[in-house]
Every structure is written in structure tokens, then in C-alpha cells.
Design a protein around this motif. Sequence first.
Motif, PDB file in Angstrom:
ATOM      1  N   CYS A 109       0.105   0.025   9.343  1.00 52.90           N
ATOM      2  CA  CYS A 109       0.389  -0.073  10.781  1.00 52.90           C
ATOM      3  C   CYS A 109       1.863  -0.309  11.075  1.00 52.90           C
ATOM      4  N   TRP A 110       2.618  -0.849  10.095  1.00 53.20           N
ATOM      5  CA  TRP A 110       4.013  -1.195  10.358  1.00 53.20           C
ATOM      6  C   TRP A 110       4.973  -0.012  10.207  1.00 53.20           C
ATOM      7  N   VAL A 111       4.470   1.151   9.778  1.00 56.68           N
ATOM      8  CA  VAL A 111       5.360   2.281   9.466  1.00 56.68           C
ATOM      9  C   VAL A 111       6.096   2.771  10.703  1.00 56.68           C
ATOM     10  N   ASN A 112       5.338   2.999  11.804  1.00 62.08           N
ATOM     11  CA  ASN A 112       5.973   3.559  12.997  1.00 62.08           C
ATOM     12  C   ASN A 112       7.005   2.602  13.574  1.00 62.08           C
ATOM     13  N   LEU A 166      -4.812   3.295  -0.228  1.00 61.90           N
ATOM     14  CA  LEU A 166      -4.054   2.487   0.728  1.00 61.90           C
ATOM     15  C   LEU A 166      -2.860   1.811   0.062  1.00 61.90           C
ATOM     16  N   LEU A 167      -3.126   1.208  -1.083  1.00 63.12           N
ATOM     17  CA  LEU A 167      -2.040   0.545  -1.807  1.00 63.12           C
ATOM     18  C   LEU A 167      -0.965   1.538  -2.229  1.00 63.12           C
ATOM     19  N   ASN A 168      -1.425   2.700  -2.684  1.00 65.00           N
ATOM     20  CA  ASN A 168      -0.490   3.736  -3.116  1.00 65.00           C
ATOM     21  C   ASN A 168       0.386   4.206  -1.959  1.00 65.00           C
ATOM     22  N   MET A 169      -0.244   4.414  -0.794  1.00 68.28           N
ATOM     23  CA  MET A 169       0.500   4.879   0.372  1.00 68.28           C
ATOM     24  C   MET A 169       1.483   3.820   0.862  1.00 68.28           C
ATOM     25  N   GLU A 170       1.058   2.570   0.841  1.00 63.63           N
ATOM     26  CA  GLU A 170       1.950   1.489   1.271  1.00 63.63           C
ATOM     27  C   GLU A 170       3.172   1.400   0.353  1.00 63.63           C
ATOM     28  N   GLN A 171       2.939   1.523  -0.944  1.00 67.15           N
ATOM     29  CA  GLN A 171       4.047   1.487  -1.904  1.00 67.15           C
ATOM     30  C   GLN A 171       4.991   2.665  -1.688  1.00 67.15           C
ATOM     31  N   ARG A 172       4.398   3.826  -1.389  1.00 65.30           N
ATOM     32  CA  ARG A 172       5.210   5.027  -1.168  1.00 65.30           C
ATOM     33  C   ARG A 172       6.119   4.861   0.049  1.00 65.30           C
ATOM     34  N   TRP A 173       5.587   4.280   1.120  1.00 72.12           N
ATOM     35  CA  TRP A 173       6.413   4.052   2.309  1.00 72.12           C
ATOM     36  C   TRP A 173       7.491   3.005   2.051  1.00 72.12           C
ATOM     37  N   LYS A 174       7.172   1.990   1.254  1.00 70.53           N
ATOM     38  CA  LYS A 174       8.184   0.991   0.902  1.00 70.53           C
ATOM     39  C   LYS A 174       9.340   1.642   0.151  1.00 70.53           C
ATOM     40  N   GLU A 175       8.995   2.551  -0.759  1.00 66.14           N
ATOM     41  CA  GLU A 175      10.039   3.271  -1.492  1.00 66.14           C
ATOM     42  C   GLU A 175      10.877   4.121  -0.537  1.00 66.14           C
TER      43      GLU A 175
END
Length: 737
Positions: free
Chosen positions: A100-103, A50-59
Motif C-alpha cells: 500500500c505504501w508504493v504509490n 507478497l514478500l517478493n514484490m515488497e522486496q522488489r519495490w524496496k530495491e
Amino acid sequence: MALRMTIWRFSRGINNRFNPPWVHARPEPAEQQGSCGFSTLKASGYAGRLLNMEQRWKEFFADPSQWWDNRFTKKSSKHPDFKHKSTLEALWVDGWLNPCWVNERMVSMALGHIQSGDGLKSRARDCFCNGDKVSRLCQEGRLKEALHMVELMVQETTTTPIGAYLYLLKGCSKKKALAEGKQVHALIAQSVLDSNIFLANTLVHMYSKCGSVLDAHKVFSNMPQRNVYSWTAIISAYANSGQGEEAINLFQQMQRTGLAPDKVVFVVVLKACASLAALEQGKQLHSDIIKRGFQSDVIVGNTLVDMYAKCGCTDDARELFNNMSERNVVSWSAMIAGYAQNGLGKEALALYEHMKQEGVQPDNVTFVCVLSACAHSRLVDEGRCVFDSMRKDHGVTPDVVSWSAMIAGYAQNGLGKEALALYEQMKQEGVQPNNVTFVVLLKACASLAALEQGKQLHSDIIKRGFQSDVIVESTLVDMYAKCGCTEDARELFNNMSERNVVSWNAMIAGYAQNGLGKEALALYEQMKQEGVQPNNVTFVVLLKACASLAALEQGKQLHSDIIKRGFQSDVIVGSTLVDMYAKCGCIEDARELFNYMSERNVVSWSAMIAGYAQNGLGKEALALYEQMKQEGVQPNNVTFTCVLSACAHSRLVDEGRYVFDSMCKDHDVTPTKEHYACMVDLLARAGCWVDAELFTNKMPISHSVPLLVNSGFLTGYGPTQITAHQSLAVKQETTVS
């Protein structure tokens, strides 16, 4: 059942995105997740993912331009929607691990949200299809068709085709299609995407690649928000257009905003410093790079080496190179190029040998750097050995750049015939010449006055479609003029499809070199009437024409134009003005101008010394020579020719002998035939026939080599080149008569 689940977990992975929906339907209670066994492992792995995916989307949202957008082109739902261009990390817009904030963020940035998987809607399929077509059209260079398709997409669907805009902008950048790029910009401005930071960054990049820095700056100025990539794009636009000072200023503005520069920005600004030879700014950047921890990055390190070398600090560049924690072939090539740019051919060759001993395989760029070093240092034989070893020892097939570098090596060292022969060999091996090849070869023909070979090259240029290249055409004009065909040069000049200041300079210089100073001055007037702005080269050529004609009034008018156009502080222009006034007999005006020069180099001092020599003021020339040394300016070959000539004119034998002896002892300058000619002239003028004969017999060069003898003393003979013994005979006859 429990055993089956355990085996499944370890064989497929609990976080696999293609797991069936029921796998994660009932997450374990929080109190059970911290107990032990498989549950503990699952919790730890899940939280990490989860943390990894969140960081990836932030990038991704920090700069989507670093990710490939495959939503329009992917053939299967298994393929990722976004893929990082460097790390190849993947993202799916409907990935179950997404925060949840990605979309919501994608919608706010107008990036859309195209659903993937089996639930693709018909409209989404149309977007995939159309996006794929736009991409292919752009790749094929069919930008107008792609633009028309995007216009239809905007009219027929409510989905904003951001991917299509990106394809178009990238296509415009690649083709340098400014008009089409502006049309895409207009479409973007009509939509809600006008404030999209990602698209704005791409627009800045597009305008930069199309050469419109002003439009790039307008987009940048109107951006409601900017990130580090926005600043990188605009700084690159100025740096790539040759406006290094503005690029450095923008970087300083960026720092004042509080944004932390990344290594890409540092690389761009370092290149700007290198182009300006701005050492102090480069050192400050080096300090900032160390503070931010980028000093170990190999690309940053290579650019630092290049910057120091281009600022003339080869020792600093080499120290940095030696201390690099990681070096690649680019690092070695950068250091070799640094030596080449500073005329240190032997050092470049030694480093090339060291590179091979270290087991680093050179590439074509390396070879070009080595060949350039050999060319600049008159190490042509060594350069040819390197060129021949490319294929034989390293398996590297010379490309057109390598061939052109070797041809240039011959041409720059007065070996025009060898340059032309190598060109024939190049053609036989099937390597197609480019515009640089033709420019180098035409210069070789010009230096040889080889008109027939020049005409053959002209024919090859037309066959290969380079006749409309303004640089090639300008060099053709220069070649015809230097071969004495000023009428052919002028006809070619008149028929040029495009003319720039280089073209005008070539024709003006052609007239001046052929003794047609009046025609050169008349062409300058026409140049001004057509609104072409002269540069420092224009004024240097024209001043030389005035000097050869002793046309003082025209020279004064040029001096006035130089002041109006702001070239009075140019050291080369100033030195040529000194020379012009001296050759027109205005030695006091020449000295006054020399005294007030804001910058003086060895050329300036030599010009003033030559002016005294030409006006028979030997003692003044010697006094200025001594002042020059006191101010720490190192004399060169030309300086010594001017000083010895001044001694000959004034029959200052002892002074001339002292200067000649000091050349090797104190200044490490090897005497040339011009220096020997001046000494023979000096001794003969003073009636020292025995000394002149002894000096001639001890000369390390052949007596049959023509020596330049001052024509002012040989009344009736005119400008001439005669051998040393002939010189003595003529002097004796003249003295007796």
C-alpha cells in the motif's frame, strides 16, 4: 464448477496479474487458509509473492537508476512500467500485489503515478507520446529539440516529466553536452524535483561524463540525503578525471558515514589505486572486500588482479588470478595485460597459450594485451604470429585497436618500415585508422627521419578529419622537427587550432634536437607569456638544450623556475639538472644537487657517474658506482656505458676489465656495441694494442658495425662513428704523431 476452478488455478496461476478481477474478490477467511489442500498451497504462494514484490519495490526505491522507466514509451499496458537493467525483473505501478505504501512513496520521490491499463487518461497518453519523442530525439543526438519539448511539457501539463529529464541527462552524458546539461539542471532546480535523490545522482553522473567535476561536486554537496549510489557517482567522477587521491578520500568519508559500500564502489576505488600505484590502499581495500564477501565476484576479482599488476606486484596478481573461483576472458586478459605492463612478454605469451588450452576464447582485447606484451619485450616476430592467428585460428577479425597495437610493436622496436607497410595492408583491408594509429605511425616516421612518408600521413590525416586533434597535431610537429624541418614544424605549430603543453613541448624539443637551443629557450619564454604552465617534460627538454649549449646562466634560471613550480622533487627533472650542471663543468654543484635529491633512481646515479666521466674524474666515477651497488640500485646498460667511459678517460684498464666482465656474471646485462666500443677505446688509449686487437677479434658483433668512439681523445676527427679496426688504426696514428 469446483473442478473447473482447480484446473484454472494450475493452468494459469492464481497470482497472474492479468487474472479477471473476480478471481481475488473474496479472499478466504484467515482461519481457513491454514487448513489443508489447495487453500494451504495458495496461502503459501500468495505470502511468498507478497514478500517478493515488497522486496522488489524496496530495491527500486533504493536506486531507481538501476531500472528502466518504460512508462513514457511502452506501447501496451501488458508491458511493465519498470524493468531492472540486470535481472530484468518487472514492476507495474498499479500491480495488485503492490504494498500500500508504493504509490505514496512514488509521489514523495516525485516519480509520479501514471495509471496503466484500460483506464489511461488523455493526459497520461500525452505523456507517453511526448516522453517517447523526447527519448527518440535524445537517441538521435538532437538535444536542443528534446530540451525545447520538455520545456513545453513543463508549461502545458501539471505532470512532472521526470522520465524526460532522465532521457535528457543521459543524452547530455553521451554527447558530453555540458551546456545543455546545465539547462536541464536549471529546469530541475525550478521544480519540486530539486531534492530528488535519483535525479541528483543522474546529474552528478552527467557532470562527470561532461568533464565538469566541480559541478558534479556542487550537486553532491547540496544533496539533502545521499545513498551509496550518490557516493559511487561522485567517487567515479574524481577517479575518471584522473584525481585518484580525491576519489580514495571520498571513499573513506563514505565509510565514516556508516554506509556499506557495494562491489561497484570497490571496483571504482580499486581502479583509482591502480592509476596511482597506491599499493597500501589497494591492500586495505582487498581486506575490506574479503570482509564483505565480494571476493568471489568475477568483476571485483578482475579489478584486484589489475590493481596488483599496475602496482608492480605481478606475483600477487598471479596468485589471486590462480585462486579465482570464476574466471572469464576479462580475467585472462587482465593478467596478460599485467605481464605486458611490467615488461614480462614471455610470461604473457605463456599465459595466452594456457588460456587457449583451457578452452577460453580470446577476444580483441586479449589480442591487444598480447601484442602490447610482445612490443614491450621486443618479441615482434611472436607478436606477428599472434596477430596473424586472430582471423585464421580464432575467427576474430582484427579491429583498428589490434592493427594499431601491431603497428606500434614494429614502431617501438625500430622497425618503422614494417610499421608503414602494415598500415598500407590495413587500409587495403578496409580498416579505418584512428588518432592512435596516426600517432604511432608519425612516431615511426620520426624515428626513421622518413619525411616523404610523414607528409603522406599528414595528407591522410587531413582527409580523415584528424587535423584538429591536438595529440595528432603535436605528433606532426614532432615528426617534422625530427626530420630536420623545423620551419615546417613551427608553421604547423603556429596554425594549430588548439595548443596544450604537449604541443609546446614538441616544438621546444624540436628546436633542441636540431641544435637550436636559443630558439628553444625563446619559445619557453613565449610559452610562459601565453599563460601555459610547463610540466616536468618541458624542463627536461630545456635543461638538455642548456647542457648542449653549456648555457649555465640559462640553466640556473631554469633551476629557479623548477623550484618555484614545485618540480624539484621530480626524480627525472633532478637527474637532468645533475646532467646539466656536470656538462657545464660545475661538477661540485652537480654532486651537491645529487646528494640532496629526495629520490634517486638508476637514471640519477648514471647521470652523476657520466658527469664524472665527462670531466675526466674516473676514480670518482668508480667510487660512486660502488656506492650505487651498496645502496641496492641495480645498474643498467647506460650505467655500464658511463662507467666504462670513465675508465677509458682515466686509462683505468684493470678496473674497466673488471666492470666489463661483471656485466654478464653479476648483473645479467648483455654487452652492446657501445660497451665494446668503450673497451676498444680504453685499451687503445692505454696503448694495449695487442689486447685491443685480441678483444676486437673475439667480439660477437661484426667489426663493420659502427662503434661510438669518444671524440675527446680523437683530436681533429670530431664526433664520429668508426669500425673497431678503424678505431685501432686511428689510435695508433694519433699516439705515434
